[in-house]
Write an enzyme that holds these catalytic residues in place. Structure first.
Site, PDB file in Angstrom:
ATOM      1  N   ASP A 176      -5.002  -1.666   7.932  1.00  0.00           N
ATOM      2  CA  ASP A 176      -5.077  -0.783   6.861  1.00  0.00           C
ATOM      3  C   ASP A 176      -4.968  -0.095   7.103  1.00  0.00           C
ATOM      4  OD1 ASP A 176      -7.382   1.583   5.890  1.00  0.00           O
ATOM      5  OD2 ASP A 176      -9.195   0.594   7.087  1.00  0.00           O
ATOM      6  N   HIS A 177      -4.518   0.355   6.182  1.00  0.00           N
ATOM      7  CA  HIS A 177      -3.641   1.574   5.834  1.00  0.00           C
ATOM      8  C   HIS A 177      -3.612   2.781   5.970  1.00  0.00           C
ATOM      9  CE1 HIS A 177      -4.311   1.385   1.357  1.00  0.00           C
ATOM     10  NE2 HIS A 177      -4.154   2.320   1.946  1.00  0.00           N
ATOM     11  N   HIS A 239     -11.554   1.473   5.278  1.00  0.00           N
ATOM     12  CA  HIS A 239     -10.979   2.442   5.706  1.00  0.00           C
ATOM     13  C   HIS A 239     -11.969   3.983   5.137  1.00  0.00           C
ATOM     14  CE1 HIS A 239      -8.087   0.686   3.598  1.00  0.00           C
ATOM     15  NE2 HIS A 239      -8.513   0.657   1.992  1.00  0.00           N
TER      16      HIS A 239
END
Ligand code: NAP
Length: 483
Positions: A176-177, A239
């Site tokens: 999950d950047h 996110h």
């Protein structure tokens, strides 16, 4: 200042989907930046793979062009040729037998081995099967799995189950950047490396929390995927939930992967189901030359949300009575991601001034200009008696800590280096992903079962009016949405 770049050991990184958008726009330019920063050893090897048949030289040319397109000034960098020499390429169709033996032959036995699945999720199982048959799914191989991790709880469970047949949890890096962003990690440092905030970090002192992830772009170009997902699945389940976890979690015993992830999981399990009145769905309409959502996804009857705002409650000791308001959407006024911790008002004002004190806010900006502001009231300087003004104590990380010419790594490059280092702290564990889906599913299932449509909103606005009212009815307001 001592260099903060800690080189990683030698590695072979296979990128499945190396010709795709994510690899060319983020992963490969990011690896180049790490190379320039001196973090990558000269004997690192990056092996691109996709169906397209080409020689390694053509792949290097493609990556050179990708770096030019996505990392402009560095195209003339003296180290670009040396970086390109680390690249290799093996054509391979996930579902076909050819190419696997070639790939296996290029991998070295005694270096870290990581495999990045930058392909559509429908290919994960086929690739894992191929790796397994070729003896590439051994106990030392790390795999990096891109989002979306499932479409709902059942599919996420099935994916976890499939992966667990070949890899242990310690080998799986679910990306999950958002967790790779400097500010997000700094949130943990600010919370847990200081005594100042933690005593206030609870329902007694925090009035509410706002999390906003706003985009100005529409969904054109990814309409097919997006219309199946919507903002709730595409952004909130992963996110926004991850950000919420880092704000709400208890202090972990140590900063190690499982200690951190155990605490995040407890937050996810403390989420109350969302009441229908606490959620607003929106869909952007067209305006002038800007196409509306339905046109962008080529589906006039689409009921998919391109915007969602919701009030989330945590049923636990620390946060009882402090709501978390989340909103995210496309075609909004600004491209801005931020978390705001809005504290309660002082219990009594001693000042007889026309300006009432305003609530303190800790604003954590993820983009643009990563950093934090602590908003406090001070006396307006100068004569004229006691007048109060709010000021922001600005902690802009790049300014405060950036060395000349050294950029802070972006989220992808940092996370890839974490994979090579074998550090899973900033990656989602399988049970976390499932817990987030278990909370998301009833919301999207209820929408699917009903006939209501998302509320239309104008492109360039802050979303539907109902989202403003969601806060107003509680006597609160969203922070301005601006770049
Ligand atoms: P993409 O542009 O469609 O690229 C897909 C890649 O897969 C291409 O390299 C394609 O190359 C390869 N491929 C397709 N079929 C294949 C097969 N049968 N065997 C082997 N390779 C095959 O997709 P993307 O946007 O890069 O996204 C990749 C993954 O990242 C997806 O899971 C996506 O959800 C996720 N993701 C993407 C972004 C983004 O910004 N793009 C952001 C977050 C997550 P060939 O056609 O040459 O085979």
């Amino acid at each position: 200042m001592v260099s903060r770049v800690i080189p990683v050991e030698a590695f072979d990184l296979v990128i499945f989907g190396a010709t795709g958008d994510l690899a060319q726009r983020k992963i490969l330019p990011g690896l180049f930046r790490r190379f320039v920063a001196g973090q990558m050893p000269d004997d690192a090897r990056i092996i691109g793979s996709a169906r397209t048949r080409m020689e390694a030289g053509e792949f290097r040319d493609q990556v050179r062009a990708a770096i030019a397109a996505h990392d402009g000034p560095r195209i003339d960098h003296p180290q670009l040729d040396a970086f390109l020499q680390l690249l290799d390429y093996v054509p391979l169709d996930a579902g076909a037998p050819d190419g696997w033996a070639d790939l296996r032959g290029r991998l070295r036995p005694d270096v870290v081995r990581a495999v990045y699945f930058s392909v559509a999720p429908s290919l994960f199982a086929t690739l894992v099967q191929g790796m397994s048959e070729q003896g590439l799914a051994d106990a030392d191989t790390r795999i990096v799995v891109e989002k979306p991790f499932g479409h709902d709880l059942a599919s996420a469970r099935a994916l976890n189950e499939m992966l667990s047949q070949h890899f242990s949890e310690a080998q799986i890096y679910r990306i999950d950047h958002y967790l790779g962003k400097e500010t997000v990690q700094n949130l943990m440092a600010v919370r847990f490396a200081n005594i100042l905030l933690e005593p206030l970090w609870n329902a007694h002192y925090v009035d509410h929390v706002q999390i906003t992830v706003a985009e100005t772009v529409g969904v054109a170009g990814r309409g097919g995927y997006y219309d199946d997902a919507g903002a709730m699945r595409d952004m909130v389940q992963n996110h926004l939930m991850q950000l919420l976890c880092l704000i709400a979690m208890e202090p972990p015993v140590r900063f190690d992967p499982d200690a951190v992830r155990d605490e995040k999981l407890k937050v996810l399990r403390a989420l109350a189901p969302v009441a229908p009145d606490d959620i607003v769905r929106g869909q952007y309409r067209g305006a002038g030359a800007i196409a509306g959502y339905a046109e962008d996804v080529d589906n006039p009857d689409s009921r998919t949300e391109s915007f969602v705002a919701l009030k989330v409650r945590l049923v636990n000791w620390r946060w009882q009575g402090t709501p978390f308001y989340l909103r995210t959407g496309k075609r909004l006024r600004a491209r801005a991601s931020e978390i705001a911790i809005v504290f309660r008002m002082p219990p009594h004002s001693i000042f007889d001034t026309p300006e009432l004190p305003r609530a303190n806010e800790l604003v954590i900006r993820l983009q643009p200009d990563e950093g934090m502001d602590l908003k406090m009231m001070i006396k307006e300087p100068g004569p004229g008696g006691m007048r109060l003004v709010p000021v922001a104590l600005d902690m802009s990380f790049a300014e405060a800590l950036g060395e000349d010419g050294v950029d802070l790594p972006d989220a992808y490059e940092r996370l890839i280096m974490d994979v090579i280092r074998g550090n899973q702290t900033l990656f989602m564990r399988g049970d976390e992903v499932e817990a987030a889906w278990a909370w998301t599913d009833p919301v999207v299932d209820a929408w699917a079962a009903g006939t209501a449509r998302p509320e239309p909103y104008d492109p360039g606005s802050a979303g539907p009016d109902a989202a403003t009212q969601l806060m107003q009815r509680d006597g609160r307001r969203w922070r301005d949405m601006r770049n």
